[in-house]
Design a protein around this motif. Structure first.
Motif, PDB file in Angstrom:
ATOM      1  N   ILE A 134      39.133 -60.172 -41.169  1.00  0.00           N
ATOM      2  CA  ILE A 134      38.268 -61.287 -40.802  1.00  0.00           C
ATOM      3  C   ILE A 134      38.635 -61.679 -39.388  1.00  0.00           C
ATOM      4  O   ILE A 134      39.766 -62.088 -39.111  1.00  0.00           O
ATOM      5  CB  ILE A 134      38.439 -62.489 -41.750  1.00  0.00           C
ATOM      6  CG1 ILE A 134      38.037 -62.099 -43.176  1.00  0.00           C
ATOM      7  CG2 ILE A 134      37.610 -63.677 -41.245  1.00  0.00           C
ATOM      8  CD1 ILE A 134      38.214 -63.199 -44.199  1.00  0.00           C
ATOM      9  N   ASP A 135      37.672 -61.516 -38.493  1.00  0.00           N
ATOM     10  CA  ASP A 135      37.874 -61.914 -37.107  1.00  0.00           C
ATOM     11  C   ASP A 135      37.595 -63.403 -36.978  1.00  0.00           C
ATOM     12  O   ASP A 135      36.559 -63.894 -37.439  1.00  0.00           O
ATOM     13  CB  ASP A 135      36.950 -61.129 -36.172  1.00  0.00           C
ATOM     14  CG  ASP A 135      37.311 -59.652 -36.118  1.00  0.00           C
ATOM     15  OD1 ASP A 135      38.505 -59.323 -36.253  1.00  0.00           O
ATOM     16  OD2 ASP A 135      36.391 -58.830 -35.946  1.00  0.00           O
ATOM     17  N   LEU A 136      38.538 -64.102 -36.374  1.00  0.00           N
ATOM     18  CA  LEU A 136      38.385 -65.527 -36.109  1.00  0.00           C
ATOM     19  C   LEU A 136      38.117 -65.696 -34.621  1.00  0.00           C
ATOM     20  O   LEU A 136      38.832 -65.122 -33.800  1.00  0.00           O
ATOM     21  CB  LEU A 136      39.653 -66.288 -36.501  1.00  0.00           C
ATOM     22  CG  LEU A 136      40.087 -66.184 -37.956  1.00  0.00           C
ATOM     23  CD1 LEU A 136      41.395 -66.947 -38.179  1.00  0.00           C
ATOM     24  CD2 LEU A 136      39.007 -66.697 -38.894  1.00  0.00           C
ATOM     25  N   SER A 137      37.080 -66.450 -34.289  1.00  0.00           N
ATOM     26  CA  SER A 137      36.792 -66.712 -32.886  1.00  0.00           C
ATOM     27  C   SER A 137      36.890 -68.211 -32.635  1.00  0.00           C
ATOM     28  O   SER A 137      36.604 -69.017 -33.526  1.00  0.00           O
ATOM     29  CB  SER A 137      35.408 -66.170 -32.501  1.00  0.00           C
ATOM     30  OG  SER A 137      34.420 -66.690 -33.357  1.00  0.00           O
ATOM     31  N   PRO A 138      37.327 -68.580 -31.432  1.00  0.00           N
ATOM     32  CA  PRO A 138      37.498 -70.013 -31.133  1.00  0.00           C
ATOM     33  C   PRO A 138      36.217 -70.790 -31.415  1.00  0.00           C
ATOM     34  O   PRO A 138      35.115 -70.311 -31.126  1.00  0.00           O
ATOM     35  CB  PRO A 138      37.832 -70.034 -29.640  1.00  0.00           C
ATOM     36  CG  PRO A 138      38.397 -68.675 -29.365  1.00  0.00           C
ATOM     37  CD  PRO A 138      37.654 -67.736 -30.287  1.00  0.00           C
ATOM     38  N   ARG A 139      36.374 -71.948 -32.018  1.00  0.00           N
ATOM     39  CA  ARG A 139      35.214 -72.801 -32.282  1.00  0.00           C
ATOM     40  C   ARG A 139      35.011 -73.695 -31.068  1.00  0.00           C
ATOM     41  O   ARG A 139      35.783 -74.632 -30.860  1.00  0.00           O
ATOM     42  CB  ARG A 139      35.420 -73.646 -33.536  1.00  0.00           C
ATOM     43  CG  ARG A 139      34.181 -74.488 -33.824  1.00  0.00           C
ATOM     44  CD  ARG A 139      34.167 -75.158 -35.160  1.00  0.00           C
ATOM     45  NE  ARG A 139      34.174 -74.318 -36.328  1.00  0.00           N
ATOM     46  CZ  ARG A 139      33.157 -73.569 -36.759  1.00  0.00           C
ATOM     47  NH1 ARG A 139      32.043 -73.521 -36.049  1.00  0.00           N
ATOM     48  NH2 ARG A 139      33.250 -72.860 -37.859  1.00  0.00           N
ATOM     49  N   PRO A 140      33.985 -73.391 -30.267  1.00  0.00           N
ATOM     50  CA  PRO A 140      33.755 -74.190 -29.060  1.00  0.00           C
ATOM     51  C   PRO A 140      33.001 -75.489 -29.372  1.00  0.00           C
ATOM     52  O   PRO A 140      32.352 -75.602 -30.412  1.00  0.00           O
ATOM     53  CB  PRO A 140      32.877 -73.267 -28.213  1.00  0.00           C
ATOM     54  CG  PRO A 140      32.113 -72.462 -29.222  1.00  0.00           C
ATOM     55  CD  PRO A 140      33.065 -72.268 -30.386  1.00  0.00           C
ATOM     56  N   ALA A 141      33.114 -76.418 -28.466  1.00  0.00           N
ATOM     57  CA  ALA A 141      32.272 -77.610 -28.549  1.00  0.00           C
ATOM     58  C   ALA A 141      30.833 -77.171 -28.268  1.00  0.00           C
ATOM     59  O   ALA A 141      30.594 -76.138 -27.646  1.00  0.00           O
ATOM     60  CB  ALA A 141      32.716 -78.644 -27.511  1.00  0.00           C
TER      61      ALA A 141
END
Length: 169
Positions: A134-141
């Motif tokens: 599972i790739d996690l990507s930064p949660r941007p505003a």
């Protein structure tokens, strides 16, 4: 200005995550974030659900339920990555106690216990190299009014089958 196009989101909801994990219950589960795999001794330290009611920057009311899954990225006791089924069982145990909605937005909080927690969204799990990844990507505003406008533009442009004069509306 560097603007992130939220129409390219890779978010999945809790139900989709659990379904994918159930199909591969005995396979090790490896999260990837910041260009590296989570360490083998990682823990699920907290699972929480929250209902949010807010006003966005355009004054529009917003409501949603979000589930936060906290991962502690450590090496411990020469353990291997936990099986996908064990992770799913942890989430289900929490769900039995607090009633996690399967359609809720997921946010992963990840820290090694030294660096501050960072927030990530999850992609659809994929089985590669004998592990569930599972790739996690930064949660941007984001700006929700802008996101809605972009979604509308995408729907409008994809519903057209030719130049504006021959649009099949």
């Amino acid at each position: 200005m560097n603007v992130i196009d939220k129409t390219q989101s890779s978010d999945i909801d809790l139900g989709a995550l659990l379904s994918a994990l159930d199909a591969n219950a005995g396979v090790p589960l490896v999260f990837r974030y910041d260009d590296r795999d989570v360490r083998t001794g990682y823990h699920v330290t907290e699972v929480k659900s929250g209902r949010f009611d807010a006003l966005d920057c355009g004054g529009n009311p917003e409501s949603w339920t979000e589930i936060f899954i906290q991962l502690w990225d450590v090496d411990e006791d020469a353990r291997m990555h936990m099986p996908a089924g064990k992770f799913a069982a942890i989430i289900r145990k929490v769900s039995e106690h607090v009633g996690l909605p399967m359609s809720a937005k997921l946010t992963f909080e990840v820290s090694d216990g030294v660096a501050p927690m960072a927030l990530y969204c999850a992609s659809t799990p994929q089985v590669r190299d004998a592990v569930v990844r599972i790739d996690l990507s930064p949660r941007p505003a984001s700006c929700k009014p802008r996101d809605r406008w972009l979604e509308e533009q995408t729907r409008t442009s994809s519903s057209c089958c030719g130049p504006a004069s021959t649009c099949c509306a």
